[in-house]
Write an enzyme that holds these catalytic residues in place. Structure first.
Site, PDB file in Angstrom:
ATOM      1  N   GLY A  47      -6.413   2.852  -6.821  1.00  0.00           N
ATOM      2  CA  GLY A  47      -7.025   3.859  -5.972  1.00  0.00           C
ATOM      3  C   GLY A  47      -6.051   4.311  -4.911  1.00  0.00           C
ATOM      4  N   GLN A  52      -2.822   8.334   2.759  1.00  0.00           N
ATOM      5  CA  GLN A  52      -1.696   7.479   2.361  1.00  0.00           C
ATOM      6  C   GLN A  52      -0.481   8.284   1.929  1.00  0.00           C
ATOM      7  OE1 GLN A  52      -4.267   4.901  -0.340  1.00  0.00           O
ATOM      8  NE2 GLN A  52      -2.875   3.365   0.495  1.00  0.00           N
ATOM      9  N   CYS A  92      -3.101  -3.349  -0.770  1.00  0.00           N
ATOM     10  CA  CYS A  92      -3.049  -1.945  -0.363  1.00  0.00           C
ATOM     11  C   CYS A  92      -1.619  -1.436  -0.479  1.00  0.00           C
ATOM     12  CB  CYS A  92      -3.544  -1.823   1.082  1.00  0.00           C
ATOM     13  SG  CYS A  92      -3.547  -0.126   1.694  1.00  0.00           S
ATOM     14  N   LEU A  93      -1.476  -0.234  -1.027  1.00  0.00           N
ATOM     15  CA  LEU A  93      -0.150   0.379  -1.135  1.00  0.00           C
ATOM     16  C   LEU A  93       0.507   0.518   0.231  1.00  0.00           C
ATOM     17  CD1 LEU A  93      -1.067   3.324  -3.521  1.00  0.00           C
ATOM     18  CD2 LEU A  93       0.331   1.357  -4.138  1.00  0.00           C
ATOM     19  N   HIS A 134     -12.775   0.503   0.006  1.00  0.00           N
ATOM     20  CA  HIS A 134     -11.420   0.389   0.563  1.00  0.00           C
ATOM     21  C   HIS A 134     -10.834   1.785   0.807  1.00  0.00           C
ATOM     22  CE1 HIS A 134      -7.253  -1.504   0.608  1.00  0.00           C
ATOM     23  NE2 HIS A 134      -6.980  -0.233   0.401  1.00  0.00           N
ATOM     24  N   GLU A 135     -10.981   2.673  -0.186  1.00  0.00           N
ATOM     25  CA  GLU A 135     -10.420   4.030  -0.047  1.00  0.00           C
ATOM     26  C   GLU A 135     -11.169   4.831   1.014  1.00  0.00           C
ATOM     27  OE1 GLU A 135      -7.670   4.351  -1.249  1.00  0.00           O
ATOM     28  OE2 GLU A 135      -7.735   2.808  -2.790  1.00  0.00           O
ATOM     29  N   HIS A 138      -9.851   4.274   4.378  1.00  0.00           N
ATOM     30  CA  HIS A 138      -8.623   5.027   4.698  1.00  0.00           C
ATOM     31  C   HIS A 138      -8.960   6.371   5.343  1.00  0.00           C
ATOM     32  CE1 HIS A 138      -5.342   2.593   3.200  1.00  0.00           C
ATOM     33  NE2 HIS A 138      -5.887   2.446   2.004  1.00  0.00           N
TER      34      HIS A 138
HETATM   35 ZN    ZN Z   1      -5.283   0.948   0.754  1.00  0.00          ZN
END
Ligand code: ZN
Length: 169
Positions: A47, A52, A92-93, A134-135, A138
């Site tokens: 995701g 991001q 997480c990225l 989670h997304e 963000h």
């Molecule tokens: Zn993330």
């Protein structure tokens, strides 16, 4: 289009509240393809949220294996119902060196628009529900780091070679 650079904590864009999308169609096309290209290029990515990649707008993409929905773009998503609580590990990225245990709802109902502006209501459970939450965080300037109950007990350094799990989002 192009895979874009993934912003990493503590980048200021990750702390902002993202703006809702008001124009659909062509206006969204570049963001959509850039999100998809970036997601596909990041190994183990399930995701990604527009902030991001430096775009502070309320757009997320979810790509969980074996999902009934397949790869999904959600615009202006909102959780309208949630059920249960479950603790699970997240990566997480934007936090590449750590994973953490976070408590999330076990299942959620989400209202969102698709890329054409069409309203949709979707149900998610288990791991996919976790990724969606989670997304969504963000979009409100939150990282999983902000949801740890205890940094000492719930934050883990990602092992570089072996620890491919959990996926990043
Ligand atoms: Zn993330």
């Amino acid at each position: 289009m192009t895979a874009r650079e993934i912003l990493v904590h503590p980048d200021v864009c990750l702390k902002q509240t993202a703006a809702p999308i008001t124009a659909f169609g062509e206006a969204l096309a570049t963001l959509y393809t850039d999100l998809e290209d970036t997601l596909l290029q990041a190994p183990g990515c399930v995701g990604i949220a527009a902030p991001q990649i430096g775009s502070s707008q309320r757009v997320i993409m979810i790509d969980v294996k074996n999902s009934e929905y397949g790869r999904l773009l959600l615009v202006n998503p909102e959780i309208v119902r949630h059920e249960g609580l479950v603790r699970g590990r997240e990566g997480c990225l934007s936090v590449p060196d750590f994973t953490g245990n976070v408590i999330r709802a076990d299942s959620v109902i989400v209202q969102a628009r698709d890329k054409h502006g069409q309203e949709q209501e979707l149900a998610f459970s288990g791991f996919e529900a976790r990724v969606v939450q989670h997304e969504l965080d963000h979009l409100d300037g939150l990282l999983f780091l902000d949801r740890l109950i205890s940094r000492r007990h719930d934050l883990f350094r990602r092992k570089v070679y072996k620890d491919k799990m959990p996926p990043k989002a």
